[in-house]
Design a protein around this motif. Structure first.
Motif, PDB file in Angstrom:
ATOM      1  N   ASP A  61       0.814  -1.218   0.000  1.00  0.00           N
ATOM      2  CA  ASP A  61       0.000   0.000   0.000  1.00  0.00           C
ATOM      3  C   ASP A  61       0.849   1.271   0.000  1.00  0.00           C
ATOM      4  OD1 ASP A  61      -2.258  -1.584   0.063  1.00  0.00           O
ATOM      5  OD2 ASP A  61      -2.505  -1.441   2.237  1.00  0.00           O
ATOM      6  N   LEU A  62       2.153   1.133   0.200  1.00  0.00           N
ATOM      7  CA  LEU A  62       3.041   2.289   0.276  1.00  0.00           C
ATOM      8  C   LEU A  62       3.682   2.570  -1.075  1.00  0.00           C
ATOM      9  CD1 LEU A  62       4.882   1.405   3.613  1.00  0.00           C
ATOM     10  CD2 LEU A  62       2.858   2.856   3.305  1.00  0.00           C
ATOM     11  N   ARG A  63       3.978   3.818  -1.324  1.00  0.00           N
ATOM     12  CA  ARG A  63       4.705   4.162  -2.549  1.00  0.00           C
ATOM     13  C   ARG A  63       6.078   3.520  -2.558  1.00  0.00           C
ATOM     14  NH1 ARG A  63       3.466  10.676  -2.757  1.00  0.00           N
ATOM     15  NH2 ARG A  63       1.179  10.508  -2.862  1.00  0.00           N
ATOM     16  N   ASP A  64       6.682   3.440  -1.391  1.00  0.00           N
ATOM     17  CA  ASP A  64       7.966   2.751  -1.246  1.00  0.00           C
ATOM     18  C   ASP A  64       7.791   1.663  -0.191  1.00  0.00           C
ATOM     19  OD1 ASP A  64      10.526   1.834  -0.798  1.00  0.00           O
ATOM     20  OD2 ASP A  64      11.447   3.823  -0.829  1.00  0.00           O
ATOM     21  N   HIS A 110      -5.401   7.267   8.707  1.00  0.00           N
ATOM     22  CA  HIS A 110      -4.102   7.643   8.148  1.00  0.00           C
ATOM     23  C   HIS A 110      -3.046   6.819   8.864  1.00  0.00           C
ATOM     24  CE1 HIS A 110      -0.698  10.747   7.569  1.00  0.00           C
ATOM     25  NE2 HIS A 110      -0.769   9.958   6.520  1.00  0.00           N
ATOM     26  N   LEU A 150      -5.525   4.471  -0.282  1.00  0.00           N
ATOM     27  CA  LEU A 150      -5.279   5.670  -1.069  1.00  0.00           C
ATOM     28  C   LEU A 150      -3.852   6.148  -0.812  1.00  0.00           C
ATOM     29  CD1 LEU A 150      -8.579   7.581  -0.236  1.00  0.00           C
ATOM     30  CD2 LEU A 150      -8.085   6.275  -2.307  1.00  0.00           C
ATOM     31  N   PRO A 151      -3.211   6.767  -1.808  1.00  0.00           N
ATOM     32  CA  PRO A 151      -1.844   7.259  -1.583  1.00  0.00           C
ATOM     33  C   PRO A 151      -1.785   8.261  -0.443  1.00  0.00           C
ATOM     34  CG  PRO A 151      -2.429   7.326  -3.921  1.00  0.00           C
ATOM     35  CD  PRO A 151      -3.691   7.028  -3.168  1.00  0.00           C
ATOM     36  N   GLY A 152      -0.699   8.198   0.307  1.00  0.00           N
ATOM     37  CA  GLY A 152      -0.492   9.129   1.405  1.00  0.00           C
ATOM     38  C   GLY A 152       0.219  10.388   0.948  1.00  0.00           C
ATOM     39  N   TYR A 153       0.739  11.136   1.904  1.00  0.00           N
ATOM     40  CA  TYR A 153       1.455  12.362   1.609  1.00  0.00           C
ATOM     41  C   TYR A 153       2.870  12.095   1.112  1.00  0.00           C
ATOM     42  CZ  TYR A 153      -2.166  14.422   4.634  1.00  0.00           C
ATOM     43  OH  TYR A 153      -3.346  14.808   5.211  1.00  0.00           O
ATOM     44  N   ALA A 155       6.181   8.687   0.857  1.00  0.00           N
ATOM     45  CA  ALA A 155       6.423   7.306   0.441  1.00  0.00           C
ATOM     46  C   ALA A 155       6.139   6.297   1.542  1.00  0.00           C
ATOM     47  CB  ALA A 155       7.874   7.156  -0.027  1.00  0.00           C
ATOM     48  N   ALA A 158      -0.160   5.853   4.010  1.00  0.00           N
ATOM     49  CA  ALA A 158      -1.315   5.588   3.155  1.00  0.00           C
ATOM     50  C   ALA A 158      -2.580   5.892   3.944  1.00  0.00           C
ATOM     51  CB  ALA A 158      -1.317   4.136   2.686  1.00  0.00           C
TER      52      ALA A 158
END
Length: 201
Positions: A61-64, A110, A150-153, A155, A158
């Motif tokens: 779920d994380l960008r990184d 969050h 949903l993407p968080g602020y 990396a 979420a």
């Protein structure tokens, strides 16, 4: 007058204890309550007392995804429009605040994957018994609604669809207080402001 009455009621509600007889144990699961001046949240070990938050909030779920290796998760609850529309406090607009205060059924959790927090004026440590920690986890899990992340602020965080109505009575800080109270922790009867949460720790 209405604003003053709200502030006074919040201050009084924050002074009246729930679970007045509770005291922290000498040993158990240490968590932290964090405060950015307006919003409070809970910082929890990623794995403790049989609870593994990686199962609820997975690395994918994380960008990184590498950030999921961190040993702690910070969890807060709030109104969707406010969360997504205010990545920084400079983005806060009166209309966003009024919309959230008026009320919304559209809420989010969050979740940030972070390193061990350092206790300080805005980050307070508290120790729970294992059964108290498991009750806390059950309340947080019950707040999660089905739906994709949903993407968080950044990396390492979420957002997740959540249950519950946000309004001037049921704020993010009231959610923090109610969640701690459900675990059995001593906390104010109504905690709409960050200060009404943090004064107990």
């Amino acid at each position: 007058m209405l604003v003053l009455a709200y502030l006074l009621a919040g201050a009084i509600g924050g002074l009246v204890p729930r679970n007045g007889g509770w005291r922290p144990p000498d040993r158990g699961v240490t968590i932290w309550i964090e405060d950015n001046g307006i919003h409070t949240g809970l910082v929890l070990p990623a794995r403790a007392a049989g609870i593994d938050w990686h199962a609820d909030f997975p690395a994918r779920d994380l960008r990184d995804p590498r950030y999921a290796a961190h040993r702690y998760v910070a969890i807060g609850w709030g109104e969707r429009g406010f969360y997504l529309g205010t990545p920084t406090w400079w983005d806060v607009r009166p209309a966003t605040v009024l919309h959230a205060a008026w009320g919304s059924e559209d809420t989010l959790l969050h979740v940030e994957h972070i390193a061990r927090p350092a206790a300080g004026p805005q980050v307070r440590a508290v120790t729970l018994r294992e059964d108290e920690y498991r009750r806390l986890a059950a309340v947080i899990r019950a707040a999660r609604r089905d739906g994709a992340a949903l993407p968080g602020y950044a990396a390492y965080d979420a957002f997740y669809p959540a249950r519950g109505r946000y309004d001037a009575l049921r704020t993010c800080n009231a959610w923090t207080g109610d969640t701690l109270a459900a675990a059995g922790v001593r906390i104010g009867a109504w905690t709409p402001f960050a200060s009404t949460v943090m004064r107990w720790f």
